[in-house]
Design a protein around this motif. Structure first.
Motif, mmCIF file in Angstrom:
data_model
loop_
_atom_site.group_PDB
_atom_site.id
_atom_site.type_symbol
_atom_site.label_atom_id
_atom_site.label_comp_id
_atom_site.label_asym_id
_atom_site.label_seq_id
_atom_site.Cartn_x
_atom_site.Cartn_y
_atom_site.Cartn_z
ATOM 1 N N THR A 106 -30.331 31.210 -12.258
ATOM 2 C CA THR A 106 -30.118 31.722 -10.901
ATOM 3 C C THR A 106 -28.679 31.505 -10.473
ATOM 4 O OG1 THR A 106 -30.786 29.575 -10.010
ATOM 5 C CG2 THR A 106 -32.510 31.263 -10.234
ATOM 6 N N GLY A 107 -27.774 31.410 -11.442
ATOM 7 C CA GLY A 107 -26.393 31.090 -11.138
ATOM 8 C C GLY A 107 -25.513 32.312 -11.071
ATOM 9 N N GLU A 153 -20.577 41.023 -0.688
ATOM 10 C CA GLU A 153 -21.546 40.457 0.259
ATOM 11 C C GLU A 153 -22.474 39.470 -0.427
ATOM 12 O OE1 GLU A 153 -23.536 43.800 1.968
ATOM 13 O OE2 GLU A 153 -21.719 44.536 2.986
ATOM 14 N N ASP A 154 -22.840 39.755 -1.671
ATOM 15 C CA ASP A 154 -23.713 38.855 -2.408
ATOM 16 C C ASP A 154 -23.042 37.504 -2.631
ATOM 17 O OD1 ASP A 154 -26.193 38.443 -4.196
ATOM 18 O OD2 ASP A 154 -24.542 37.978 -5.546
ATOM 19 N N VAL A 155 -21.775 37.520 -3.008
ATOM 20 C CA VAL A 155 -21.067 36.257 -3.249
ATOM 21 C C VAL A 155 -20.967 35.449 -1.960
ATOM 22 C CG1 VAL A 155 -18.915 35.206 -4.030
ATOM 23 C CG2 VAL A 155 -19.781 37.249 -5.178
ATOM 24 N N ARG A 156 -20.637 36.112 -0.851
ATOM 25 C CA ARG A 156 -20.554 35.398 0.434
ATOM 26 C C ARG A 156 -21.906 34.812 0.815
ATOM 27 N NH1 ARG A 156 -17.241 39.809 1.940
ATOM 28 N NH2 ARG A 156 -18.967 40.792 3.078
ATOM 29 N N ALA A 157 -22.970 35.595 0.632
ATOM 30 C CA ALA A 157 -24.309 35.118 0.973
ATOM 31 C C ALA A 157 -24.690 33.907 0.131
ATOM 32 C CB ALA A 157 -25.329 36.244 0.774
ATOM 33 N N ASN A 158 -24.326 33.933 -1.143
ATOM 34 C CA ASN A 158 -24.659 32.816 -2.022
ATOM 35 C C ASN A 158 -23.986 31.527 -1.577
ATOM 36 O OD1 ASN A 158 -26.200 34.530 -3.554
ATOM 37 N ND2 ASN A 158 -24.663 34.836 -5.135
ATOM 38 N N ASP A 207 -17.515 26.976 -9.861
ATOM 39 C CA ASP A 207 -17.807 28.401 -9.674
ATOM 40 C C ASP A 207 -16.800 29.213 -10.469
ATOM 41 O OD1 ASP A 207 -18.817 30.797 -8.715
ATOM 42 O OD2 ASP A 207 -17.623 30.738 -6.890
ATOM 43 N N THR A 208 -16.969 29.266 -11.771
ATOM 44 C CA THR A 208 -15.968 29.887 -12.636
ATOM 45 C C THR A 208 -16.490 31.068 -13.444
ATOM 46 O OG1 THR A 208 -16.492 28.316 -14.407
ATOM 47 C CG2 THR A 208 -14.748 27.690 -12.880
ATOM 48 N N VAL A 209 -17.793 31.277 -13.462
ATOM 49 C CA VAL A 209 -18.404 32.290 -14.341
ATOM 50 C C VAL A 209 -18.655 33.583 -13.561
ATOM 51 C CG1 VAL A 209 -20.432 32.825 -15.747
ATOM 52 C CG2 VAL A 209 -19.467 30.501 -15.763
ATOM 53 N N ARG A 210 -18.376 34.715 -14.158
ATOM 54 C CA ARG A 210 -18.719 36.008 -13.566
ATOM 55 C C ARG A 210 -19.357 36.906 -14.625
ATOM 56 N NH1 ARG A 210 -18.209 33.473 -9.773
ATOM 57 N NH2 ARG A 210 -17.062 33.870 -7.826
ATOM 58 N N GLY A 250 -23.776 38.061 -8.111
ATOM 59 C CA GLY A 250 -22.380 38.476 -8.098
ATOM 60 C C GLY A 250 -21.429 37.327 -8.344
ATOM 61 N N GLY A 251 -21.894 36.105 -8.108
ATOM 62 C CA GLY A 251 -21.104 34.901 -8.300
ATOM 63 C C GLY A 251 -21.701 33.743 -7.527
ATOM 64 N N TYR A 252 -21.483 32.530 -7.982
ATOM 65 C CA TYR A 252 -21.917 31.271 -7.387
ATOM 66 C C TYR A 252 -23.398 30.997 -7.610
ATOM 67 C CZ TYR A 252 -21.485 27.204 -4.315
ATOM 68 O OH TYR A 252 -21.454 25.928 -3.810
ATOM 69 N N GLY A 253 -24.258 31.916 -7.230
ATOM 70 C CA GLY A 253 -25.674 31.756 -7.521
ATOM 71 C C GLY A 253 -26.528 31.517 -6.302
#
Length: 336
Positions: free
Chosen positions: A150-151, A122-127, A4-7, A156-159
């Motif tokens: 879809t990553g 919130e998007d990153v946590r949800a992912n 999980d390194t890309v933003r 926002g991050g993780y995907g």
């Protein structure tokens, strides 16, 4: 290794900085957006893409509109321009509604920016949560097939779908990720393959037309995709080509998983037939890299999404929970 390194989005406190996804994988270039109009143009021209990332960008765009304009009429014009940037993406309109609610309660520019940052976090946590939830369905180690991107680049991050794949790979439940090239913008070839390569996850690319043969001949256990809008009955709007994958997966007895945050669920839209599917410039199909591919004078049909009926979906994973074989009743329970 942390997969999980890309933003794709970064808020500086005054501007929104976007990784220009049109130039990947060969060139890393950023676009700085200082106004809502800049953000809307970046969404429309696909500098930023992917339903969750579009929603996050729109939230920051709304904050920029308030920062830039004291006149309510000018703010509203900017918000309207944002809303028209990608009409099929539910997250875009969800984010703008959330930001409008803050504005209606008298939020100033600083409060609006803080709210946009919350949307992003919130998007990153949800992912991450969806990744763990979806991974639970990977009971036998094997390959997976995914479509489009879809990553981290699309969120926002993780995907979303790629977040599930990331989590399952880290847990030793995925042997290889097959990626459709995803014509005409090649998000699979340019973006998903690049993301997976950055993080050391085995990836094999295939042309879209080879997907059905892959599902018949190789040990693919799941097809995992994202969504741009999910209707109240569970019908899914996603990148063109998704419907064909669902049909092929059903024919081969392979699981078909849709991964999407709650902001993608559109309970006001009855079913897939009511979803407006965006048609884009035919030149995206007729030419590539500025080089004409088709005979002069030929036209093209270029819908950017298709509709996958709910009966073809084995499981819909959201941060609200997972719904197996979604239908109107199960979707209503998810909403509650």
């Amino acid at each position: 290794m942390e997969h999980d390194t890309v933003r794709a989005l970064h808020w500086t406190g005054e501007t929104l900085v976007l990784l220009d996804q049109r130039r990947l994988p060969h060139e890393i270039q950023y676009k700085e957006c200082a106004s809502a109009a800049d953000v809307a143009d970046a969404i429309q021209t696909m500098i930023v893409r992917g339903a969750p990332a579009i929603g996050i960008a729109a939230a920051y765009g709304a904050a920029l509109a308030v920062r830039q304009h004291a006149d309510p009429a000018k703010r509203e014009a900017e918000l309207q321009y944002l809303a028209q940037a990608r009409p099929t993406a539910a997250n875009l309109h969800w984010a703008l509604q959330r930001m409008r609610a803050k504005l209606a309660n008298g939020a100033d520019a600083e409060t609006m920016a803080a709210e946009a940052c919350r949307v992003h976090a919130e998007d990153v946590r949800a992912n991450h949560y969806m990744g763990q939830l979806g991974m639970g369905y990977f009971t036998v180690k094997g390959a997976v097939l995914t479509h489009c991107n879809t990553g981290s680049l699309a969120t926002g991050g993780y995907g979303t779908a790629l977040g599930v794949i990331r989590a399952a790979y880290a847990a030793g439940r995925v042997s290889c990720v097959y990626v459709d090239e995803t014509r005409p913008w090649l998000q699979g070839a340019r973006l998903t393959a690049w993301e997976l390569q950055q993080e050391g996850i085995p990836v094999r690319l295939l042309v879209d037309a080879a997907a059905a043969a892959l599902l018949r001949l190789e040990s693919v256990r799941w097809v995992v995709v994202g969504a741009d809008r999910v209707a109240a009955n569970g019908d899914v709007a996603n990148k063109i080509g998704t419907y064909g994958l669902a049909l092929a997966a059903k024919a081969q007895g392979i699981g078909f998983m849709v991964v999407a945050p709650g902001s993608t669920l559109d309970f006001a839209t009855v079913d897939g037939d009511a979803i407006r599917v965006e048609q884009r410039d035919p030149d995206e199909v007729l030419a590539f890299g500025g080089q004409l591919l088709a005979p002069a004078g030929v036209t093209a049909w270029n819908p950017v999404f298709d509709i996958t009926p709910a009966e073809l979906v084995d499981v819909l994973v959201t941060e609200r929970g997972a719904v197996e074989r979604p239908n109107r009743e199960r979707m209503a329970a998810l909403r509650a």
